[in-house]
Design a protein around this motif. Structure first.
Motif, PDB file in Angstrom:
ATOM      1  N   ASN A 197       0.614  -1.311   0.007  1.00  6.13           N
ATOM      2  CA  ASN A 197      -0.103   0.047  -0.073  1.00  6.13           C
ATOM      3  C   ASN A 197       0.851   1.323   0.134  1.00  6.13           C
ATOM      4  O   ASN A 197       0.193   2.438   0.101  1.00  6.13           O
ATOM      5  N   ILE A 198       2.103   0.994   0.042  1.00  9.71           N
ATOM      6  CA  ILE A 198       3.133   2.297  -0.170  1.00  9.71           C
ATOM      7  C   ILE A 198       2.949   2.824  -1.393  1.00  9.71           C
ATOM      8  O   ILE A 198       3.167   2.262  -2.371  1.00  9.71           O
ATOM      9  N   GLN A 199       2.730   4.005  -1.635  1.00  5.29           N
ATOM     10  CA  GLN A 199       2.099   4.871  -2.701  1.00  5.29           C
ATOM     11  C   GLN A 199       3.449   5.367  -3.499  1.00  5.29           C
ATOM     12  O   GLN A 199       3.694   6.475  -3.787  1.00  5.29           O
ATOM     13  N   SER A 200       4.552   4.732  -3.704  1.00  9.94           N
ATOM     14  CA  SER A 200       5.833   5.034  -4.400  1.00  9.94           C
ATOM     15  C   SER A 200       6.922   3.901  -4.718  1.00  9.94           C
ATOM     16  O   SER A 200       6.325   2.790  -4.286  1.00  9.94           O
ATOM     17  N   THR A 201       7.830   4.151  -5.259  1.00 17.92           N
ATOM     18  CA  THR A 201       8.695   2.890  -5.452  1.00 17.92           C
ATOM     19  C   THR A 201       9.176   2.281  -4.137  1.00 17.92           C
ATOM     20  O   THR A 201       9.746   1.346  -4.321  1.00 17.92           O
ATOM     21  N   TRP A 202       8.983   3.084  -2.895  1.00 23.21           N
ATOM     22  CA  TRP A 202       9.611   2.274  -1.773  1.00 23.21           C
ATOM     23  C   TRP A 202       8.654   0.918  -1.695  1.00 23.21           C
ATOM     24  O   TRP A 202       8.902   0.237  -0.537  1.00 23.21           O
ATOM     25  N   SER A 203       7.550   0.680  -2.234  1.00 24.53           N
ATOM     26  CA  SER A 203       6.973  -0.486  -2.233  1.00 24.53           C
ATOM     27  C   SER A 203       7.472  -1.567  -2.462  1.00 24.53           C
ATOM     28  O   SER A 203       7.232  -2.814  -2.203  1.00 24.53           O
ATOM     29  N   TRP A 204       8.670  -1.400  -3.469  1.00 21.24           N
ATOM     30  CA  TRP A 204       9.088  -2.602  -4.115  1.00 21.24           C
ATOM     31  C   TRP A 204      10.732  -2.307  -3.343  1.00 21.24           C
ATOM     32  O   TRP A 204      11.477  -3.255  -3.262  1.00 21.24           O
ATOM     33  N   ARG A 205      11.107  -1.251  -3.344  1.00 19.83           N
ATOM     34  CA  ARG A 205      12.596  -1.039  -2.790  1.00 19.83           C
ATOM     35  C   ARG A 205      12.667  -1.247  -1.422  1.00 19.83           C
ATOM     36  O   ARG A 205      13.909  -2.069  -0.968  1.00 19.83           O
ATOM     37  N   LEU A 206      11.748  -1.114  -0.352  1.00 16.28           N
ATOM     38  CA  LEU A 206      11.761  -1.478   1.002  1.00 16.28           C
ATOM     39  C   LEU A 206      11.977  -2.921   1.221  1.00 16.28           C
ATOM     40  O   LEU A 206      12.992  -3.450   1.807  1.00 16.28           O
ATOM     41  N   PRO A 207      11.160  -3.738   0.516  1.00 16.85           N
ATOM     42  CA  PRO A 207      11.495  -5.387   0.723  1.00 16.85           C
ATOM     43  C   PRO A 207      12.599  -5.700   0.212  1.00 16.85           C
ATOM     44  O   PRO A 207      13.350  -6.625   0.597  1.00 16.85           O
ATOM     45  N   SER A 208      13.299  -5.198  -1.083  1.00 14.35           N
ATOM     46  CA  SER A 208      14.541  -5.474  -1.419  1.00 14.35           C
ATOM     47  C   SER A 208      15.596  -5.300  -0.496  1.00 14.35           C
ATOM     48  O   SER A 208      16.615  -6.030  -0.365  1.00 14.35           O
ATOM     49  N   LEU A 209      15.359  -3.895  -0.068  1.00 14.43           N
ATOM     50  CA  LEU A 209      16.450  -3.510   1.218  1.00 14.43           C
ATOM     51  C   LEU A 209      16.719  -4.188   2.284  1.00 14.43           C
ATOM     52  O   LEU A 209      17.562  -4.568   2.655  1.00 14.43           O
ATOM     53  N   LEU A 210      15.299  -4.690   2.593  1.00 11.89           N
ATOM     54  CA  LEU A 210      15.443  -5.470   4.086  1.00 11.89           C
ATOM     55  C   LEU A 210      15.974  -7.038   3.879  1.00 11.89           C
ATOM     56  O   LEU A 210      16.072  -7.573   4.734  1.00 11.89           O
ATOM     57  N   GLN A 211      16.188  -7.476   2.411  1.00  5.07           N
ATOM     58  CA  GLN A 211      17.006  -8.645   2.115  1.00  5.07           C
ATOM     59  C   GLN A 211      18.335  -8.700   2.769  1.00  5.07           C
ATOM     60  O   GLN A 211      19.007  -9.787   3.120  1.00  5.07           O
ATOM     61  N   ILE A 212      18.662  -7.615   3.248  1.00  6.25           N
ATOM     62  CA  ILE A 212      20.150  -7.579   3.663  1.00  6.25           C
ATOM     63  C   ILE A 212      20.455  -8.000   5.120  1.00  6.25           C
ATOM     64  O   ILE A 212      21.384  -8.370   5.801  1.00  6.25           O
ATOM     65  N   ILE A 213      19.167  -8.195   5.958  1.00  5.83           N
ATOM     66  CA  ILE A 213      19.116  -8.587   7.172  1.00  5.83           C
ATOM     67  C   ILE A 213      19.871  -9.948   7.424  1.00  5.83           C
ATOM     68  O   ILE A 213      20.749 -10.080   8.493  1.00  5.83           O
ATOM     69  N   PRO A 214      19.637 -11.049   6.692  1.00  9.35           N
ATOM     70  CA  PRO A 214      20.322 -12.173   7.091  1.00  9.35           C
ATOM     71  C   PRO A 214      21.925 -12.138   7.045  1.00  9.35           C
ATOM     72  O   PRO A 214      22.489 -12.542   7.708  1.00  9.35           O
ATOM     73  N   SER A 215      22.312 -11.237   5.879  1.00  6.65           N
ATOM     74  CA  SER A 215      23.872 -11.091   5.900  1.00  6.65           C
ATOM     75  C   SER A 215      24.254 -10.418   6.904  1.00  6.65           C
ATOM     76  O   SER A 215      25.374 -10.663   7.491  1.00  6.65           O
ATOM     77  N   LEU A 216      23.492  -9.387   7.358  1.00  7.43           N
ATOM     78  CA  LEU A 216      23.962  -8.502   8.641  1.00  7.43           C
ATOM     79  C   LEU A 216      24.109  -9.402   9.836  1.00  7.43           C
ATOM     80  O   LEU A 216      24.851  -9.301  10.698  1.00  7.43           O
ATOM     81  N   LEU A 217      23.116 -10.237  10.151  1.00  5.00           N
ATOM     82  CA  LEU A 217      23.226 -11.185  11.297  1.00  5.00           C
ATOM     83  C   LEU A 217      24.333 -12.048  11.257  1.00  5.00           C
ATOM     84  O   LEU A 217      24.890 -12.374  12.321  1.00  5.00           O
ATOM     85  N   ALA A 218      24.555 -12.490   9.969  1.00  9.11           N
ATOM     86  CA  ALA A 218      25.944 -13.274   9.651  1.00  9.11           C
ATOM     87  C   ALA A 218      27.327 -12.701  10.027  1.00  9.11           C
ATOM     88  O   ALA A 218      27.986 -13.338  10.952  1.00  9.11           O
ATOM     89  N   LEU A 219      27.296 -11.630  10.014  1.00 10.83           N
ATOM     90  CA  LEU A 219      28.648 -10.708   9.937  1.00 10.83           C
ATOM     91  C   LEU A 219      28.651 -10.614  11.537  1.00 10.83           C
ATOM     92  O   LEU A 219      29.691 -10.296  11.977  1.00 10.83           O
ATOM     93  N   CYS A 220      27.475 -10.221  12.374  1.00  3.99           N
ATOM     94  CA  CYS A 220      27.414 -10.028  13.681  1.00  3.99           C
ATOM     95  C   CYS A 220      27.702 -11.259  14.406  1.00  3.99           C
ATOM     96  O   CYS A 220      28.683 -11.333  15.631  1.00  3.99           O
ATOM     97  N   LEU A 221      27.356 -12.500  14.067  1.00  2.14           N
ATOM     98  CA  LEU A 221      27.442 -13.686  14.687  1.00  2.14           C
ATOM     99  C   LEU A 221      28.703 -14.623  14.283  1.00  2.14           C
ATOM    100  O   LEU A 221      29.116 -15.274  15.068  1.00  2.14           O
ATOM    101  N   LEU A 222      29.380 -14.056  13.320  1.00  2.00           N
ATOM    102  CA  LEU A 222      30.526 -14.985  12.963  1.00  2.00           C
ATOM    103  C   LEU A 222      31.577 -15.105  14.019  1.00  2.00           C
ATOM    104  O   LEU A 222      32.218 -16.095  13.947  1.00  2.00           O
ATOM    105  N   PRO A 223      32.083 -13.911  14.486  1.00  3.88           N
ATOM    106  CA  PRO A 223      32.958 -14.164  15.683  1.00  3.88           C
ATOM    107  C   PRO A 223      32.715 -15.132  16.743  1.00  3.88           C
ATOM    108  O   PRO A 223      33.626 -15.466  17.356  1.00  3.88           O
ATOM    109  N   PHE A 224      31.583 -15.443  16.916  1.00  2.54           N
ATOM    110  CA  PHE A 224      31.215 -16.517  18.103  1.00  2.54           C
ATOM    111  C   PHE A 224      31.370 -17.892  17.527  1.00  2.54           C
ATOM    112  O   PHE A 224      30.964 -18.770  18.336  1.00  2.54           O
ATOM    113  N   VAL A 225      31.773 -18.182  16.255  1.00  2.00           N
ATOM    114  CA  VAL A 225      31.749 -19.458  15.684  1.00  2.00           C
ATOM    115  C   VAL A 225      33.252 -20.115  15.416  1.00  2.00           C
ATOM    116  O   VAL A 225      34.130 -19.026  14.801  1.00  2.00           O
ATOM    117  N   PRO A 226      33.804 -21.044  15.849  1.00  2.00           N
ATOM    118  CA  PRO A 226      34.977 -21.419  15.540  1.00  2.00           C
ATOM    119  C   PRO A 226      35.092 -21.957  14.141  1.00  2.00           C
ATOM    120  O   PRO A 226      33.941 -22.177  13.470  1.00  2.00           O
TER     121      PRO A 226
END
Length: 360
Positions: free
Chosen positions: A174-203
């Motif tokens: 229902n977002i009335q702009s290109t953010w209706s598809w840009r926002l879902p695209s951008l939030l795809q970054i979350i798994p990669s960010l989680l991996a970068l944050c958690l990687l130091p805790f893994v041997p």
């Protein structure tokens, strides 16, 4: 002795095995969650007029958009054995997260169809990079008693990414702009960010360290993990929009709702399938699911032909039911076996090579 232990096993690595296992899985899941998010993302975006109108998509460019991530995945295949075996499983996952990060930023900022396709190729390359390293790391760190179920559960998290994407797409329509598809695209970054944050805790994988001639470090790691092992005893398609349209479902909101429900359903079935692998057996479960998928596929085709352009609600709902059954049989067997089987049947020297060939 304490100094040696600290030297060889980072203090950041959890000493409790249940916590350790959860962290290892969370880091490795970047691969399956990113793929799942991407699959559901494209299904969701193709439903949105703001996306199709912005890029002036036709049948050819729509197909190219969907194929781009797999083109990137094919380009990554030669690296699937080279990077994990030469630089380590952890560094391969790190590189994967960084490449995905770059691709997702470019995808979200795309100004034309060419930029979007190149960005999706980068995302496909990045997500594929960890597809050999992640299951190998899990298989080489976890005890045999839980390895099968956890490796099965690992790729079942494909549907965690898929579900997250479906929900975000549903909320952004229902977002009335290109953010209706840009926002879902951008939030795809979350798994990669989680991996970068958690990687130091893994041997790093003890097997990889031994292969590099670093024998002291894996000895300490194996001793540490062995002490706490007793505590631990215990498909998707980018063309869902087109299929639903052919089946007689044309409303945008209804399509996004079905996308969310299908992801939830598939995740539950995949988790159950991961548990059943050790009970039914790999081959029987796979053969039974594939046979059932074939039957469902033919029934879906026949029902779309019969009811796709009709107003028969019972026929339309029946078609949707068999689409769910097809996806359910896929999730029950093929999803968990995607990471488990190639890892399980390959000896160490051929493990990442075998996974790379399988991925190709």
């Amino acid at each position: 002795m304490a100094e040696s232990h600290a030297r060889y096993v980072s203090r950041l690595v959890p000493r409790n095995t249940k916590v350790f296992t959860a962290v290892v899985i969370a880091v490795a899941v970047v691969n399956s969650a990113t793929l799942g998010y991407d699959s559901s993302l494209m299904n969701g975006l193709q439903i949105l007029p703001s996306y199709t109108d912005y890029f002036h998509l036709n049948t050819a460019t729509n197909g190219l958009n969907n194929a781009a991530s797999w083109m990137g995945a094919i380009l990554a295949t030669p690296l699937l054995q080279f990077v994990p075996d030469n630089f380590g499983r952890k560094k391969a996952i790190l590189l994967s997260a960084i490449v995905c990060f770059i691709g997702i930023i470019l995808q979200s900022a795309s100004q034309n169809i060419g930029m979007f396709i190149v960005a999706r190729m980068i995302v496909g390359l990045g997500s594929q990079l960890s597809s050999a390293a992640s299951p190998a790391l899990l298989g080489e760190l976890l005890p045999a008693v839980t390895r099968g179920r956890i490796l099965g559960f690992f790729f079942s998290c494909f549907y965690v990414g898929s579900l997250a994407s479906a929900i975000i797409n549903y909320g952004s329509q229902n977002i009335q702009s290109t953010w209706s598809w840009r926002l879902p695209s951008l939030l795809q970054i979350i798994p990669s960010l989680l991996a970068l944050c958690l990687l130091p805790f893994v041997p790093e994988s003890p097997r990889w360290l031994i292969s590099q001639g670093r024998h002291d470090q894996p000895l300490w790691q194996l001793c540490h993990f062995a002490l706490s092992v007793p505590q631990l005893t215990r498909n998707n398609s980018f063309y869902l929009d087109k299929i639903l349209t052919q089946a007689g479902i044309t409303d945008t909101t209804t399509k996004t709702q079905i996308n969310v429900i299908l992801s939830c359903f598939s995740f539950v079935v995949a988790c159950f399938g991961s548990y059943m692998l050790d009970i039914i057996g790999r081959r029987k479960q796979a053969l039974g699911s594939v046979a059932s998928m074939i039957v469902c596929l033919y029934i879906v085709g026949g029902m779309i032909k019969k009811f796709g352009e009709s107003s028969n609600k019972s026929g339309i709902y029946g078609t949707i039911a068999f689409i769910f059954l097809f996806q359910g049989f896929y999730a029950f067997s093929i999803t968990p076996l995607t990471s488990l089987y190639p890892t399980e049947i390959s000896q160490y020297k051929l493990r990442t090579t075998g996974i790379a060939i399988f991925r190709l």
